[in-house]
Design a protein around this motif. Structure first.
Motif, mmCIF file in Angstrom:
data_model
loop_
_atom_site.group_PDB
_atom_site.id
_atom_site.type_symbol
_atom_site.label_atom_id
_atom_site.label_comp_id
_atom_site.label_asym_id
_atom_site.label_seq_id
_atom_site.Cartn_x
_atom_site.Cartn_y
_atom_site.Cartn_z
ATOM 1 N N LYS A 161 0.834 -1.206 0.000
ATOM 2 C CA LYS A 161 0.000 0.000 0.000
ATOM 3 C C LYS A 161 0.868 1.254 0.000
ATOM 4 C CE LYS A 161 -3.996 -2.039 2.289
ATOM 5 N NZ LYS A 161 -4.848 -2.010 3.492
ATOM 6 N N ASP A 162 1.935 1.259 0.804
ATOM 7 C CA ASP A 162 2.839 2.402 0.839
ATOM 8 C C ASP A 162 3.459 2.649 -0.526
ATOM 9 O OD1 ASP A 162 2.363 2.810 3.532
ATOM 10 O OD2 ASP A 162 4.228 1.846 4.194
ATOM 11 N N TYR A 163 3.842 1.590 -1.202
ATOM 12 C CA TYR A 163 4.437 1.707 -2.529
ATOM 13 C C TYR A 163 3.440 2.350 -3.502
ATOM 14 C CZ TYR A 163 6.039 0.395 -7.161
ATOM 15 O OH TYR A 163 6.398 0.433 -8.485
ATOM 16 N N ILE A 164 2.223 1.877 -3.479
ATOM 17 C CA ILE A 164 1.194 2.421 -4.372
ATOM 18 C C ILE A 164 0.960 3.896 -4.075
ATOM 19 C CG2 ILE A 164 -1.257 2.317 -4.980
ATOM 20 C CD1 ILE A 164 -1.023 -0.747 -4.507
ATOM 21 N N LEU A 165 0.834 4.228 -2.810
ATOM 22 C CA LEU A 165 0.600 5.619 -2.442
ATOM 23 C C LEU A 165 1.767 6.510 -2.860
ATOM 24 C CD1 LEU A 165 -0.999 5.166 1.083
ATOM 25 C CD2 LEU A 165 -2.138 5.870 -1.018
ATOM 26 N N SER A 166 2.985 6.025 -2.703
ATOM 27 C CA SER A 166 4.147 6.840 -3.075
ATOM 28 C C SER A 166 4.204 7.043 -4.584
ATOM 29 C CB SER A 166 5.437 6.203 -2.580
ATOM 30 O OG SER A 166 5.758 5.039 -3.319
ATOM 31 N N LYS A 167 3.814 6.048 -5.340
ATOM 32 C CA LYS A 167 3.845 6.162 -6.793
ATOM 33 C C LYS A 167 2.737 7.055 -7.325
ATOM 34 C CE LYS A 167 7.470 3.961 -7.715
ATOM 35 N NZ LYS A 167 8.623 4.741 -8.169
ATOM 36 N N THR A 168 1.627 7.083 -6.660
ATOM 37 C CA THR A 168 0.516 7.919 -7.121
ATOM 38 C C THR A 168 0.530 9.291 -6.471
ATOM 39 O OG1 THR A 168 -0.966 7.052 -5.432
ATOM 40 C CG2 THR A 168 -0.974 5.948 -7.579
ATOM 41 N N LYS A 169 1.440 9.449 -5.482
ATOM 42 C CA LYS A 169 1.539 10.705 -4.732
ATOM 43 C C LYS A 169 0.199 11.088 -4.108
ATOM 44 C CE LYS A 169 5.352 12.570 -7.488
ATOM 45 N NZ LYS A 169 6.183 11.505 -7.399
ATOM 46 N N MET A 170 -0.527 10.087 -3.712
ATOM 47 C CA MET A 170 -1.835 10.291 -3.103
ATOM 48 C C MET A 170 -1.654 10.473 -1.592
ATOM 49 S SD MET A 170 -5.077 7.647 -3.050
ATOM 50 C CE MET A 170 -4.962 7.322 -4.781
ATOM 51 N N SER A 171 -2.313 11.405 -1.024
ATOM 52 C CA SER A 171 -2.208 11.597 0.410
ATOM 53 C C SER A 171 -2.959 10.491 1.143
ATOM 54 C CB SER A 171 -2.780 12.955 0.820
ATOM 55 O OG SER A 171 -4.181 12.941 0.690
ATOM 56 N N ILE A 172 -2.488 10.170 2.317
ATOM 57 C CA ILE A 172 -3.123 9.112 3.098
ATOM 58 C C ILE A 172 -4.565 9.485 3.440
ATOM 59 C CG2 ILE A 172 -2.348 9.912 5.366
ATOM 60 C CD1 ILE A 172 -2.521 6.259 4.190
ATOM 61 N N GLU A 173 -4.823 10.763 3.620
ATOM 62 C CA GLU A 173 -6.193 11.188 3.917
ATOM 63 C C GLU A 173 -7.117 10.889 2.738
ATOM 64 O OE1 GLU A 173 -3.544 13.337 4.228
ATOM 65 O OE2 GLU A 173 -3.345 13.138 6.408
ATOM 66 N N HIS A 174 -6.647 11.192 1.548
ATOM 67 C CA HIS A 174 -7.444 10.918 0.359
ATOM 68 C C HIS A 174 -7.650 9.414 0.185
ATOM 69 C CE1 HIS A 174 -8.032 11.144 -4.238
ATOM 70 N NE2 HIS A 174 -9.172 11.343 -3.645
ATOM 71 N N TYR A 175 -6.609 8.634 0.468
ATOM 72 C CA TYR A 175 -6.721 7.175 0.378
ATOM 73 C C TYR A 175 -7.798 6.670 1.339
ATOM 74 C CZ TYR A 175 -5.736 2.293 1.239
ATOM 75 O OH TYR A 175 -5.861 0.951 1.413
ATOM 76 N N ARG A 176 -7.801 7.185 2.543
ATOM 77 C CA ARG A 176 -8.801 6.742 3.527
ATOM 78 C C ARG A 176 -10.212 7.089 3.072
ATOM 79 N NH1 ARG A 176 -5.099 8.484 8.487
ATOM 80 N NH2 ARG A 176 -4.006 6.522 8.745
ATOM 81 N N GLU A 177 -10.360 8.251 2.476
ATOM 82 C CA GLU A 177 -11.687 8.643 1.964
ATOM 83 C C GLU A 177 -12.146 7.659 0.891
ATOM 84 O OE1 GLU A 177 -11.440 12.643 0.518
ATOM 85 O OE2 GLU A 177 -10.847 13.429 2.476
ATOM 86 N N ILE A 178 -11.241 7.305 0.015
ATOM 87 C CA ILE A 178 -11.580 6.362 -1.070
ATOM 88 C C ILE A 178 -11.891 4.981 -0.499
ATOM 89 C CG2 ILE A 178 -10.647 5.134 -3.069
ATOM 90 C CD1 ILE A 178 -9.033 7.698 -3.666
ATOM 91 N N ALA A 179 -11.076 4.542 0.454
ATOM 92 C CA ALA A 179 -11.231 3.199 1.043
ATOM 93 C C ALA A 179 -12.555 3.059 1.773
ATOM 94 C CB ALA A 179 -10.074 2.885 1.960
ATOM 95 N N GLU A 180 -13.061 4.159 2.326
ATOM 96 C CA GLU A 180 -14.315 4.117 3.086
ATOM 97 C C GLU A 180 -15.533 4.006 2.181
ATOM 98 O OE1 GLU A 180 -14.208 7.549 5.569
ATOM 99 O OE2 GLU A 180 -12.711 6.680 6.910
ATOM 100 N N ASP A 181 -15.405 4.389 0.920
ATOM 101 C CA ASP A 181 -16.535 4.353 -0.002
ATOM 102 C C ASP A 181 -16.948 2.967 -0.364
ATOM 103 O OD1 ASP A 181 -16.639 7.077 0.036
ATOM 104 O OD2 ASP A 181 -15.536 7.339 -1.840
#
Length: 70
Positions: free
Chosen positions: A50-70
């Motif tokens: 997950k960390d690798y994916i987030l670093s490659k997409t430069k997505m903030s963890i907050e945005h990831y959490r919002e997406i994951a909750e949907d």
């Protein structure tokens, strides 16, 4: 996102998760782009994937959490 996988995954599972081949998976592990433990083969924390994916997409963890909750 990866709820079907356990907290520690194998190289084969990493390949499935990222839809990549074995050579690319091993390259990511050997270069340290994805953190892992090597004990009779690689053991990869799902969190490292997950960390690798987030670093490659430069997505903030907050945005990831919002997406994951949907």
């Amino acid at each position: 996102m990866f709820s079907d996988y356990s907290d520690i995954v194998s190289v084969n599972e990493l390949m499935e998760m990222l839809d990549i081949g074995r050579s690319k998976a091993l390259e990511l592990l050997q270069t340290g782009q994805i953190k892992s433990l090597k004990m009779k083969g690689y053991r990869i924390p799902k969190a490292a994937v997950k960390d690798y994916i987030l670093s490659k997409t430069k997505m903030s963890i907050e945005h990831y959490r919002e997406i994951a909750e949907d």
